[in-house]
Design an enzyme around this catalytic site. Structure first.
Site, PDB file in Angstrom:
ATOM      1  N   ARG A 236      41.123  42.853  44.032  1.00  0.00           N
ATOM      2  CA  ARG A 236      41.652  41.668  43.352  1.00  0.00           C
ATOM      3  C   ARG A 236      43.012  41.349  43.935  1.00  0.00           C
ATOM      4  O   ARG A 236      43.753  42.260  44.365  1.00  0.00           O
ATOM      5  CB  ARG A 236      41.820  41.932  41.848  1.00  0.00           C
ATOM      6  CG  ARG A 236      40.550  41.849  41.036  1.00  0.00           C
ATOM      7  CD  ARG A 236      40.044  40.412  40.908  1.00  0.00           C
ATOM      8  NE  ARG A 236      38.868  40.325  40.077  1.00  0.00           N
ATOM      9  CZ  ARG A 236      37.604  40.384  40.507  1.00  0.00           C
ATOM     10  NH1 ARG A 236      37.365  40.534  41.797  1.00  0.00           N
ATOM     11  NH2 ARG A 236      36.602  40.275  39.669  1.00  0.00           N
ATOM     12  N   HIS A 284      37.529  34.921  48.845  1.00  0.00           N
ATOM     13  CA  HIS A 284      36.929  35.676  47.730  1.00  0.00           C
ATOM     14  C   HIS A 284      35.398  35.582  47.763  1.00  0.00           C
ATOM     15  O   HIS A 284      34.768  35.181  46.783  1.00  0.00           O
ATOM     16  CB  HIS A 284      37.467  35.200  46.369  1.00  0.00           C
ATOM     17  CG  HIS A 284      37.207  36.199  45.269  1.00  0.00           C
ATOM     18  ND1 HIS A 284      38.047  36.361  44.191  1.00  0.00           N
ATOM     19  CD2 HIS A 284      36.189  37.089  45.089  1.00  0.00           C
ATOM     20  CE1 HIS A 284      37.561  37.301  43.386  1.00  0.00           C
ATOM     21  NE2 HIS A 284      36.431  37.749  43.921  1.00  0.00           N
TER      22      HIS A 284
HETATM   23  P1  NAP Z   1      33.917  50.818  39.467  1.00  0.00           P
HETATM   24  O1  NAP Z   1      32.540  51.340  39.714  1.00  0.00           O
HETATM   25  O2  NAP Z   1      34.392  50.712  38.065  1.00  0.00           O
HETATM   26  O3  NAP Z   1      34.914  51.746  40.323  1.00  0.00           O
HETATM   27  C1  NAP Z   1      36.295  51.648  40.211  1.00  0.00           C
HETATM   28  C2  NAP Z   1      36.916  52.797  40.984  1.00  0.00           C
HETATM   29  O4  NAP Z   1      38.337  52.645  40.936  1.00  0.00           O
HETATM   30  C3  NAP Z   1      36.594  54.176  40.367  1.00  0.00           C
HETATM   31  O5  NAP Z   1      36.390  55.111  41.385  1.00  0.00           O
HETATM   32  C4  NAP Z   1      37.865  54.487  39.599  1.00  0.00           C
HETATM   33  O6  NAP Z   1      38.122  55.878  39.446  1.00  0.00           O
HETATM   34  C5  NAP Z   1      38.907  53.870  40.499  1.00  0.00           C
HETATM   35  N1  NAP Z   1      40.143  53.618  39.762  1.00  0.00           N
HETATM   36  C6  NAP Z   1      40.351  52.796  38.711  1.00  0.00           C
HETATM   37  N2  NAP Z   1      41.622  52.866  38.288  1.00  0.00           N
HETATM   38  C7  NAP Z   1      42.228  53.763  39.094  1.00  0.00           C
HETATM   39  C8  NAP Z   1      43.549  54.290  39.158  1.00  0.00           C
HETATM   40  N3  NAP Z   1      44.496  53.918  38.293  1.00  0.00           N
HETATM   41  N4  NAP Z   1      43.815  55.201  40.110  1.00  0.00           N
HETATM   42  C9  NAP Z   1      42.872  55.624  40.971  1.00  0.00           C
HETATM   43  N5  NAP Z   1      41.595  55.163  40.967  1.00  0.00           N
HETATM   44  C10 NAP Z   1      41.294  54.250  40.033  1.00  0.00           C
HETATM   45  O7  NAP Z   1      34.105  49.374  40.099  1.00  0.00           O
HETATM   46  P2  NAP Z   1      33.290  48.717  41.310  1.00  0.00           P
HETATM   47  O8  NAP Z   1      31.989  48.190  40.847  1.00  0.00           O
HETATM   48  O9  NAP Z   1      33.284  49.669  42.442  1.00  0.00           O
HETATM   49  O10 NAP Z   1      34.217  47.450  41.636  1.00  0.00           O
HETATM   50  C11 NAP Z   1      35.576  47.596  41.992  1.00  0.00           C
HETATM   51  C12 NAP Z   1      36.279  46.241  42.013  1.00  0.00           C
HETATM   52  O11 NAP Z   1      35.858  45.463  43.140  1.00  0.00           O
HETATM   53  C13 NAP Z   1      35.991  45.320  40.830  1.00  0.00           C
HETATM   54  O12 NAP Z   1      36.729  45.691  39.691  1.00  0.00           O
HETATM   55  C14 NAP Z   1      36.405  43.964  41.378  1.00  0.00           C
HETATM   56  O13 NAP Z   1      37.763  43.725  41.101  1.00  0.00           O
HETATM   57  C15 NAP Z   1      36.196  44.118  42.874  1.00  0.00           C
HETATM   58  N6  NAP Z   1      35.122  43.237  43.390  1.00  0.00           N
HETATM   59  C16 NAP Z   1      35.445  42.264  44.298  1.00  0.00           C
HETATM   60  C17 NAP Z   1      34.446  41.465  44.816  1.00  0.00           C
HETATM   61  C18 NAP Z   1      34.761  40.444  45.865  1.00  0.00           C
HETATM   62  O14 NAP Z   1      33.878  39.640  46.221  1.00  0.00           O
HETATM   63  N7  NAP Z   1      35.943  40.438  46.420  1.00  0.00           N
HETATM   64  C19 NAP Z   1      33.113  41.631  44.405  1.00  0.00           C
HETATM   65  C20 NAP Z   1      32.838  42.608  43.482  1.00  0.00           C
HETATM   66  C21 NAP Z   1      33.853  43.422  42.972  1.00  0.00           C
HETATM   67  P3  NAP Z   1      37.125  56.827  38.612  1.00  0.00           P
HETATM   68  O15 NAP Z   1      35.859  56.907  39.428  1.00  0.00           O
HETATM   69  O16 NAP Z   1      37.835  58.119  38.539  1.00  0.00           O
HETATM   70  O17 NAP Z   1      36.909  56.144  37.289  1.00  0.00           O
HETATM   71  C1  GLV Z   2      33.712  39.428  42.169  1.00  0.00           C
HETATM   72  O1  GLV Z   2      34.846  39.273  42.472  1.00  0.00           O
HETATM   73  C2  GLV Z   2      33.257  40.374  41.202  1.00  0.00           C
HETATM   74  O2  GLV Z   2      34.093  40.954  40.497  1.00  0.00           O
HETATM   75  O3  GLV Z   2      32.034  40.580  41.106  1.00  0.00           O
END
Ligand code: NAP
Ligand code: GLV
Length: 321
Positions: A236, A284
């Protein structure tokens, strides 16, 4: 008995967030359930049992007294967590292989772009300059992934199979075969010190806001064949201090950056990122949520929930992700 209605609130503004497209996909998979495309549908708010949303305006969801579940149509729930009037019902996020695969494509594309010196080679092409520089092996580069969740873990696995050394950083301890895992604040520095290409796939929470800043860029490894570390942020925009990124690119603390997300979106036309020679910019769209896949995912979750089953991928509101 009538099925409780699903309210659809999509405030995206780009092609993949066309509200009509989402409505037609939900109509196709929610057999017998009214799908109300807001704000135009006329309905009784008490009919709404489910909401499927992307960036709803603060307060919009509080209008439904019988809401049972909120489905966020993307992975990141930061926009919802910022709504102080968000009803206290389960909030489900997207975690599906389709979106994960798209993000892994983005990460691999951009890691390879920097590893294979693409910005330099394109510049050479424009200048009609035949001047290849030495190549190095993938195994000479460590990719450090911030966030080893649904998206980070998959990208890590594919990068490892391409031969990169891969490190990951998460909040809680993890063990992943072939990945050097770090967690928490105490191990953050050790993670940064071995990282040549930093990939950020963290959620935006109060703890992670502006985590991508000069003091942390200065801790990245500067001894890799790349010369200077590279930042790739597809998490983000709120994770990054944009003034620090620009200054670090200009003074060589960072050798390059691939950015998909920004503090203000759409990125203002006067942002220096647009024309910066060391920035590879995308709007994005690292990983779109596909209406076909996600409408099915939501419809299945509702069916299972109504049959007494558990919802999957429910957000922990205390953690904020
Ligand atoms: P997720 O499965 O919830 O994974 C989040 C990861 O971040 C976990 O490993 C978590 O640790 C770690 N984390 C959270 N807070 C932390 C902290 N304070 N210190 C260290 N590690 C921390 O989320 P996801 O599905 O992988 O998605 C991640 C993010 O990608 C989304 O929240 C979104 O903002 C972004 N995203 C962007 C796009 C785009 O098109 N640009 C698309 C989709 C998603 P733990 O495993 O220990 O809980
Ligand atoms: C896109 O940014 C998502 O969070 O899926």
């Amino acid at each position: 008995m009538n099925k409780g209605a699903l309210a659809l609130l999509v405030h995206g503004g780009t092609e993949n967030w066309s509200p009509q497209r989402w409505k037609s996909r939900f109509d196709a998979v929610c057999e017998g359930r009214p799908v109300l495309l807001l704000p135009d549908a006329s309905f009784d708010p008490a009919e709404v049992h489910y909401a499927a949303v992307w960036k709803p305006h603060p307060g919009e969801l509080a209008a439904f007294p019988n809401l049972r579940v909120i489905f966020n149509l993307g992975a990141g729930v930061d926009a919802l967590m910022a709504d102080r009037s968000l009803p206290n019902v389960p909030l489900v996020r997207v975690a599906v292989t389709d979106l994960t695969a798209r993000m892994t494509e983005y990460v691999v594309l951009h890691v390879l772009m920097h590893h294979r010196q693409e910005p330099y080679l394109r510049e050479s092409q424009r200048a009609k300059r035949w001047a290849p520089k030495s190549q190095w092996a993938a195994g000479a580069v460590t990719v450090g992934i911030m966030g080893l969740g649904t998206l980070g873990a998959d990208a890590a696995d594919v990068l490892k199979r391409l031969g990169f050394r891969v490190a990951g950083w998460s909040r809680n301890p993890k063990t992943v075969d072939g990945i050097e895992c770090f967690h928490g604040e105490q191990q953050f520095e050790a993670f940064l010190q071995r990282t040549d290409i930093l990939v950020c796939l963290l959620p935006l929470t109060p703890e992670t806001r502006h985590i991508l800043n000069r003091p942390m860029f200065e801790k990245l490894n500067r001894k890799s064949p790349l010369g200077a570390p590279v930042l790739i942020n597809a998490g983000r925009g709120g994770l990054q201090n944009e003034a620090d990124i620009l200054q670090c690119l200009d003074d060589g603390t960072l050798g390059g950056a691939s950015l998909d997300v920004y503090a203000t979106e759409p990125l203002p036309v006067d942002s220096p990122f647009w024309a910066h020679p060391r920035v590879v910019l995308t709007p994005h769209n690292a990983a779109d949520t596909d209406p076909d896949e996600i409408s099915k995912y939501v419809a299945h979750q509702i069916e299972r929930f109504e049959a007494g089953g558990a919802l999957e991928n429910v957000v922990d509101r205390n953690r904020g992700y």
